[in-house]
Design a protein around this motif. Sequence first.
Motif, PDB file in Angstrom:
ATOM      1  N   MET A   1      44.378  -0.595   1.213  1.00 26.01           N
ATOM      2  CA  MET A   1      43.912   0.121   2.394  1.00 26.01           C
ATOM      3  C   MET A   1      42.383   0.005   2.445  1.00 26.01           C
ATOM      4  O   MET A   1      41.708   0.223   1.448  1.00 26.01           O
ATOM      5  CB  MET A   1      44.358   1.583   2.315  1.00 26.01           C
ATOM      6  N   SER A   2      41.851  -0.323   3.604  1.00 29.58           N
ATOM      7  CA  SER A   2      40.407  -0.479   3.749  1.00 29.58           C
ATOM      8  C   SER A   2      39.707   0.881   3.724  1.00 29.58           C
ATOM      9  O   SER A   2      40.332   1.920   3.943  1.00 29.58           O
ATOM     10  CB  SER A   2      40.087  -1.185   5.062  1.00 29.58           C
ATOM     11  N   LYS A   3      38.404   0.855   3.461  1.00 31.49           N
ATOM     12  CA  LYS A   3      37.626   2.096   3.486  1.00 31.49           C
ATOM     13  C   LYS A   3      37.707   2.765   4.846  1.00 31.49           C
ATOM     14  O   LYS A   3      37.814   3.979   4.950  1.00 31.49           O
ATOM     15  CB  LYS A   3      36.160   1.820   3.139  1.00 31.49           C
ATOM     16  N   GLU A   4      37.651   1.949   5.899  1.00 30.30           N
ATOM     17  CA  GLU A   4      37.708   2.495   7.248  1.00 30.30           C
ATOM     18  C   GLU A   4      39.029   3.222   7.493  1.00 30.30           C
ATOM     19  O   GLU A   4      39.051   4.305   8.078  1.00 30.30           O
ATOM     20  CB  GLU A   4      37.509   1.390   8.292  1.00 30.30           C
ATOM     21  N   ALA A   5      40.119   2.648   7.018  1.00 27.53           N
ATOM     22  CA  ALA A   5      41.431   3.269   7.193  1.00 27.53           C
ATOM     23  C   ALA A   5      41.521   4.573   6.408  1.00 27.53           C
ATOM     24  O   ALA A   5      42.095   5.555   6.883  1.00 27.53           O
ATOM     25  CB  ALA A   5      42.531   2.303   6.755  1.00 27.53           C
ATOM     26  N   ILE A   6      40.942   4.599   5.214  1.00 26.74           N
ATOM     27  CA  ILE A   6      40.927   5.820   4.409  1.00 26.74           C
ATOM     28  C   ILE A   6      40.129   6.901   5.122  1.00 26.74           C
ATOM     29  O   ILE A   6      40.570   8.050   5.219  1.00 26.74           O
ATOM     30  CB  ILE A   6      40.355   5.538   3.007  1.00 26.74           C
ATOM     31  N   TYR A   7      38.955   6.538   5.637  1.00 25.74           N
ATOM     32  CA  TYR A   7      38.123   7.502   6.369  1.00 25.74           C
ATOM     33  C   TYR A   7      38.858   8.032   7.595  1.00 25.74           C
ATOM     34  O   TYR A   7      38.828   9.232   7.879  1.00 25.74           O
ATOM     35  CB  TYR A   7      36.794   6.885   6.786  1.00 25.74           C
ATOM     36  N   GLU A   8      39.512   7.136   8.334  1.00 23.17           N
ATOM     37  CA  GLU A   8      40.249   7.557   9.528  1.00 23.17           C
ATOM     38  C   GLU A   8      41.373   8.521   9.167  1.00 23.17           C
ATOM     39  O   GLU A   8      41.607   9.500   9.880  1.00 23.17           O
ATOM     40  CB  GLU A   8      40.803   6.339  10.254  1.00 23.17           C
ATOM     41  N   GLU A   9      42.054   8.269   8.061  1.00 19.06           N
ATOM     42  CA  GLU A   9      43.131   9.151   7.620  1.00 19.06           C
ATOM     43  C   GLU A   9      42.595  10.536   7.244  1.00 19.06           C
ATOM     44  O   GLU A   9      43.170  11.557   7.627  1.00 19.06           O
ATOM     45  CB  GLU A   9      43.850   8.532   6.417  1.00 19.06           C
ATOM     46  N   ILE A  10      41.489  10.567   6.523  1.00 18.32           N
ATOM     47  CA  ILE A  10      40.884  11.845   6.128  1.00 18.32           C
ATOM     48  C   ILE A  10      40.406  12.615   7.352  1.00 18.32           C
ATOM     49  O   ILE A  10      40.632  13.824   7.473  1.00 18.32           O
ATOM     50  CB  ILE A  10      39.737  11.622   5.131  1.00 18.32           C
ATOM     51  N   ILE A  11      39.774  11.922   8.284  1.00 12.81           N
ATOM     52  CA  ILE A  11      39.290  12.576   9.501  1.00 12.81           C
ATOM     53  C   ILE A  11      40.453  13.115  10.323  1.00 12.81           C
ATOM     54  O   ILE A  11      40.391  14.232  10.854  1.00 12.81           O
ATOM     55  CB  ILE A  11      38.415  11.609  10.324  1.00 12.81           C
ATOM     56  N   ALA A  12      41.535  12.364  10.412  1.00 12.35           N
ATOM     57  CA  ALA A  12      42.717  12.825  11.153  1.00 12.35           C
ATOM     58  C   ALA A  12      43.297  14.078  10.503  1.00 12.35           C
ATOM     59  O   ALA A  12      43.674  15.025  11.199  1.00 12.35           O
ATOM     60  CB  ALA A  12      43.765  11.720  11.218  1.00 12.35           C
ATOM     61  N   LYS A  13      43.355  14.104   9.172  1.00 13.35           N
ATOM     62  CA  LYS A  13      43.845  15.290   8.460  1.00 13.35           C
ATOM     63  C   LYS A  13      42.922  16.483   8.704  1.00 13.35           C
ATOM     64  O   LYS A  13      43.389  17.609   8.885  1.00 13.35           O
ATOM     65  CB  LYS A  13      43.951  15.018   6.959  1.00 13.35           C
ATOM     66  N   TYR A  14      41.605  16.239   8.711  1.00 12.13           N
ATOM     67  CA  TYR A  14      40.618  17.295   8.943  1.00 12.13           C
ATOM     68  C   TYR A  14      40.792  17.901  10.342  1.00 12.13           C
ATOM     69  O   TYR A  14      40.866  19.122  10.496  1.00 12.13           O
ATOM     70  CB  TYR A  14      39.219  16.706   8.769  1.00 12.13           C
ATOM     71  N   ILE A  15      40.885  17.055  11.337  1.00 15.75           N
ATOM     72  CA  ILE A  15      41.031  17.522  12.716  1.00 15.75           C
ATOM     73  C   ILE A  15      42.343  18.280  12.893  1.00 15.75           C
ATOM     74  O   ILE A  15      42.394  19.328  13.543  1.00 15.75           O
ATOM     75  CB  ILE A  15      40.912  16.349  13.703  1.00 15.75           C
ATOM     76  N   LYS A  16      43.422  17.770  12.295  1.00 17.28           N
ATOM     77  CA  LYS A  16      44.727  18.432  12.381  1.00 17.28           C
ATOM     78  C   LYS A  16      44.675  19.803  11.719  1.00 17.28           C
ATOM     79  O   LYS A  16      45.160  20.789  12.281  1.00 17.28           O
ATOM     80  CB  LYS A  16      45.790  17.568  11.719  1.00 17.28           C
ATOM     81  N   ALA A  17      44.072  19.892  10.538  1.00 19.50           N
ATOM     82  CA  ALA A  17      43.969  21.170   9.828  1.00 19.50           C
ATOM     83  C   ALA A  17      43.126  22.161  10.632  1.00 19.50           C
ATOM     84  O   ALA A  17      43.460  23.343  10.708  1.00 19.50           O
ATOM     85  CB  ALA A  17      43.403  20.964   8.434  1.00 19.50           C
ATOM     86  N   LEU A  18      42.036  21.702  11.231  1.00 20.25           N
ATOM     87  CA  LEU A  18      41.217  22.572  12.073  1.00 20.25           C
ATOM     88  C   LEU A  18      42.033  23.105  13.254  1.00 20.25           C
ATOM     89  O   LEU A  18      42.001  24.293  13.557  1.00 20.25           O
ATOM     90  CB  LEU A  18      39.998  21.820  12.613  1.00 20.25           C
ATOM     91  N   ALA A  19      42.748  22.212  13.921  1.00 20.94           N
ATOM     92  CA  ALA A  19      43.522  22.593  15.102  1.00 20.94           C
ATOM     93  C   ALA A  19      44.625  23.589  14.762  1.00 20.94           C
ATOM     94  O   ALA A  19      44.975  24.435  15.586  1.00 20.94           O
ATOM     95  CB  ALA A  19      44.123  21.349  15.750  1.00 20.94           C
ATOM     96  N   GLU A  20      45.160  23.496  13.540  1.00 24.71           N
ATOM     97  CA  GLU A  20      46.259  24.368  13.129  1.00 24.71           C
ATOM     98  C   GLU A  20      45.789  25.590  12.337  1.00 24.71           C
ATOM     99  O   GLU A  20      46.620  26.331  11.821  1.00 24.71           O
ATOM    100  CB  GLU A  20      47.258  23.558  12.295  1.00 24.71           C
TER     101      GLU A  20
END
Length: 50
Positions: A1-20
Motif C-alpha cells: 500500500m502506498s503512503k498516499e493510500a495509507i494517509y487517505e485511509e487514516i483521513i477517512a477514518k478521522y472524518i468518519k469518527a468526527l461525523a459519528e
Amino acid sequence: MSKEAIYEEIIAKYIKALAEYDLEGLCNLFTPEAKVYSPLLGWLEPRVFF
C-alpha cells in the motif's frame, strides 16, 4: 500500500469518527504520547481535545 493510500485511509477514518462523535475511534488514530494543538488551549491529549 502506498503512503498516499495509507494517509487517505487514516483521513477517512478521522472524518468518519468526527461525523459519528466517536471519541474512542478518534483517540485510536493517535499514538499514546500524541498531543493535539489547540490555538486557544495549547497542547492537549487527544481525549481532552476532542
